[in-house]
Design an enzyme around this catalytic site. Structure first.
Site, short mmCIF file in Angstrom:
data_model
loop_
_atom_site.label_atom_id
_atom_site.label_comp_id
_atom_site.label_asym_id
_atom_site.label_seq_id
_atom_site.Cartn_x
_atom_site.Cartn_y
_atom_site.Cartn_z
N ASN A 16 0.83 -1.21 0.00
CA ASN A 16 0.00 0.00 0.00
C ASN A 16 0.87 1.27 0.00
O ASN A 16 2.03 1.22 -0.40
CB ASN A 16 -0.97 -0.03 1.18
CG ASN A 16 -1.87 -1.24 1.09
OD1 ASN A 16 -2.48 -1.48 0.07
ND2 ASN A 16 -1.90 -2.04 2.14
N GLY A 48 0.87 3.73 2.75
CA GLY A 48 1.00 4.41 4.04
C GLY A 48 2.44 4.60 4.48
O GLY A 48 2.77 5.64 5.06
N ASP A 49 3.30 3.63 4.21
CA ASP A 49 4.69 3.73 4.68
C ASP A 49 5.35 4.96 4.07
O ASP A 49 5.86 5.83 4.78
CB ASP A 49 5.47 2.47 4.32
CG ASP A 49 4.79 1.21 4.82
OD1 ASP A 49 4.74 1.02 6.03
OD2 ASP A 49 4.28 0.44 3.98
N TYR A 73 -9.88 -0.74 1.11
CA TYR A 73 -9.37 -1.99 0.54
C TYR A 73 -10.57 -2.66 -0.15
O TYR A 73 -11.15 -2.04 -1.02
CB TYR A 73 -8.74 -2.86 1.64
CG TYR A 73 -7.69 -2.12 2.46
CD1 TYR A 73 -6.49 -1.73 1.88
CD2 TYR A 73 -7.91 -1.80 3.79
CE1 TYR A 73 -5.53 -1.03 2.63
CE2 TYR A 73 -6.96 -1.12 4.55
CZ TYR A 73 -5.78 -0.74 3.95
OH TYR A 73 -4.84 -0.05 4.68
N GLN A 100 -0.56 14.12 -2.67
CA GLN A 100 -0.99 14.12 -1.26
C GLN A 100 -1.80 15.36 -0.95
O GLN A 100 -2.82 15.30 -0.26
CB GLN A 100 0.24 14.05 -0.34
CG GLN A 100 0.43 12.69 0.26
CD GLN A 100 1.53 12.64 1.28
OE1 GLN A 100 2.29 13.59 1.49
NE2 GLN A 100 1.66 11.49 1.92
N ARG A 118 -8.72 4.82 4.92
CA ARG A 118 -8.17 3.50 5.27
C ARG A 118 -6.76 3.68 5.85
O ARG A 118 -6.17 4.77 5.78
CB ARG A 118 -8.13 2.62 4.03
CG ARG A 118 -6.99 2.94 3.09
CD ARG A 118 -6.93 2.04 1.87
NE ARG A 118 -5.60 2.06 1.28
CZ ARG A 118 -5.32 1.68 0.05
NH1 ARG A 118 -6.28 1.25 -0.75
NH2 ARG A 118 -4.07 1.73 -0.40
N GLY A 119 -6.20 2.59 6.36
CA GLY A 119 -4.79 2.59 6.73
C GLY A 119 -4.47 3.49 7.90
O GLY A 119 -5.05 3.36 8.98
N GLU A 120 -3.59 4.45 7.68
CA GLU A 120 -3.12 5.28 8.78
C GLU A 120 -3.16 6.76 8.42
O GLU A 120 -3.83 7.56 9.06
CB GLU A 120 -1.69 4.85 9.13
CG GLU A 120 -1.09 5.64 10.25
CD GLU A 120 0.18 5.01 10.82
OE1 GLU A 120 1.11 5.76 11.09
OE2 GLU A 120 0.25 3.78 11.00
N ASP A 121 -2.45 7.10 7.35
CA ASP A 121 -2.29 8.53 7.05
C ASP A 121 -3.61 9.17 6.63
O ASP A 121 -3.93 10.29 7.05
CB ASP A 121 -1.24 8.70 5.94
CG ASP A 121 -0.88 10.16 5.73
OD1 ASP A 121 -0.53 10.83 6.72
OD2 ASP A 121 -0.99 10.64 4.58
N SER A 122 -4.40 8.47 5.81
CA SER A 122 -5.65 9.09 5.34
C SER A 122 -6.64 9.25 6.50
O SER A 122 -7.47 10.16 6.48
CB SER A 122 -6.27 8.28 4.20
OG SER A 122 -6.45 6.94 4.56
#
Ligand SMILES: Cc1cn([C@H]2C[C@H](O)[C@@H](COP(=O)(O)OP(=O)(O)O[C@H]3O[C@@H](C)[C@H](O)[C@@H](O)[C@H]3O)O2)c(=O)[nH]c1=O
Length: 394
Positions: A33, A35-36, A219, A281, A297-301
């Protein structure tokens, strides 16, 4: 002070005063994905905007081409993206001045050859040169679970290798005051206030006259079909702005599914779908500011949707081996003080509970997000905290 190639660095034995810009090496391994690299890029830019100099080492920088065009060509002042090859080219290591801060993001271990190249060659043990120790930060994943407050800022002794005897420091982003906080650029609120959603939609070629807007970044949520049906049955027409990649594929599959189509409500035309290209971004932030409901989703969003302040639904990164994401989701909902309908919606959206999706109660959900946003705005954000943490540890 120029610290990149060709620049003059301060004498090695001199401690750089806290107020002086530091040179950072941030290491990022892309697992899957976006996010990293998304978080590492955001952090790098935010530090650079505060006068820091950052070298971002990444093993797969491909997402930066759309996330931050120009990043790979050095067009972002203060941030240099470097290839984290295995091993890192010795000539590259030799050409780089020593840095003041090392960050290993999300538990990726800093390349051993990088550490070895920073070891004092004249030392009898070949061990790390303690005269100029960098602050060594282990930047962790984001979670609202209570243990984060206990773990944040704890030391982690290095036991092996050329840096044995040195200390890394855990730095946990988080929502609560005793954590490392969330990334928030100094100009974020001003940009958000000055933003013109109508002009943004026009620039994207989207005609959404009279439609309610929702964004979708996810996802493959099991309840996606149910959501499309629910949006299609709303009184006011809805336009779903679907992000590129997995979300778009999931929606297309859902709509093309022959079993799904006959079950769409009669008023199907009440749901329009726009498939977006990959956004930068900043463009993704603007999408969130434009919509009255954001699926993230995930972390940053998730963090960006909190700053946007509209009702949000989070598709958490699934960890099916041990279902660790269940507790993580509940901790977030607890911190958010989410109303019961939003909690239930999240559980169904994430496949944790079966059953129909509860109705969208956007007024109530929006109030919870706004209150959470206000709480967060009163706390110091991540870069401010990280800078002062690093100043203490050097
Ligand atoms: C949809 C979209 C996203 N983005 C950015 C926003 C974010 O920085 C990034 C997406 O990252 P996230 O929101 O974190 O979702 P993600 O699912 O892509 O990333 C996840 O990756 C896993 C490996 C981690 O374990 C998870 O915790 C999580 O970070 O992509 C754009 O720049 N343009 C776009 O069009």
């Amino acid at each position: 002070m120029l610290r990149f190639s060709g620049g003059v660095r301060l004498g090695h034995n001199r401690r750089v005063p806290d107020s002086e810009p530091l040179l950072w090496d941030i290491f990022c391994r892309v697992i899957d994905n976006h996010g990293d690299i998304g978080v590492c890029w955001r952090l790098s830019c935010d530090l650079a905007a505060r006068g820091q100099q950052v070298r971002l080492w990444v093993d797969d920088a491909s997402a930066l081409r759309w996330m931050a065009p120009g990043a790979l060509h050095g067009e972002t002042s203060g941030v240099r993206v470097l290839p984290w090859t295995q091993p890192i080219a010795p000539a590259l290591l030799a050409a780089l001045p020593a840095s003041d801060v090392w960050v290993e993001a999300f538990g990726c271990e800093i390349a051993p050859e990088f550490i070895a190249s920073r070891a004092c060659s004249s030392s009898a043990r070949g061990s790390f040169d303690l005269k100029i120790p960098p602050a060594w930060i282990n930047l962790e994943y984001l979670s609202a679970e209570p243990w984060v407050e206990r773990m944040h800022a704890l030391p982690s002794p290095v036991l092996h290798g050329p840096a044995a005897g040195r200390t890394k420091w855990f730095f946990y982003p988080g929502f609560a005051p005793r954590t490392g906080g969330l990334l928030r650029e100094q100009d974020l609120c001003a940009r958000q206030q000055a933003f013109d959603g109508a002009a943004w939609l026009q620039a994207q070629g989207i005609d959404a006259d009279g439609e309610r807007l929702a964004s979708l970044f996810c996802y493959e949520p099991p309840a996606l079909g149910a959501l499309l049906r629910q949006l299609g049955a709303r009184e006011t027409p809805t336009r779903l702005l679907v992000t590129a990649g997995r979300a778009a594929h999931a929606v297309t599959r859902c709509i093309e599914d022959e079993k799904f189509l006959p079950r769409l409500p009669d008023k199907r035309e009440k749901l329009s779908i726009s498939y977006l290209p990959p956004l930068t971004q900043r463009g993704y932030d603007e999408l969130l500011w434009t919509c009255e409901l954001n699926f993230v989703r995930g972390e940053d969003s998730l963090v960006r949707a909190l700053w946007a302040g509209a009702p949000l639904v989070w598709h958490i990164y699934p960890q099916p081996e041990d279902d660790a994401h269940h507790a993580k989701l509940e901790a977030f909902l607890q911190w958010l003080d989410a109303p019961a309908s939003l909690r239930r919606f999240h559980r169904v959206w994430n496949g944790i509970e079966l059953g129909p999706l509860p109705p969208l109660e956007l007024t109530e959900w929006g109030a919870a997000v706004q209150a959470a946003r206000q709480r967060l705005l009163s706390q110091p954000e991540l870069s401010t905290q990280l800078l002062s943490f690093v100043a203490q540890k050097r």
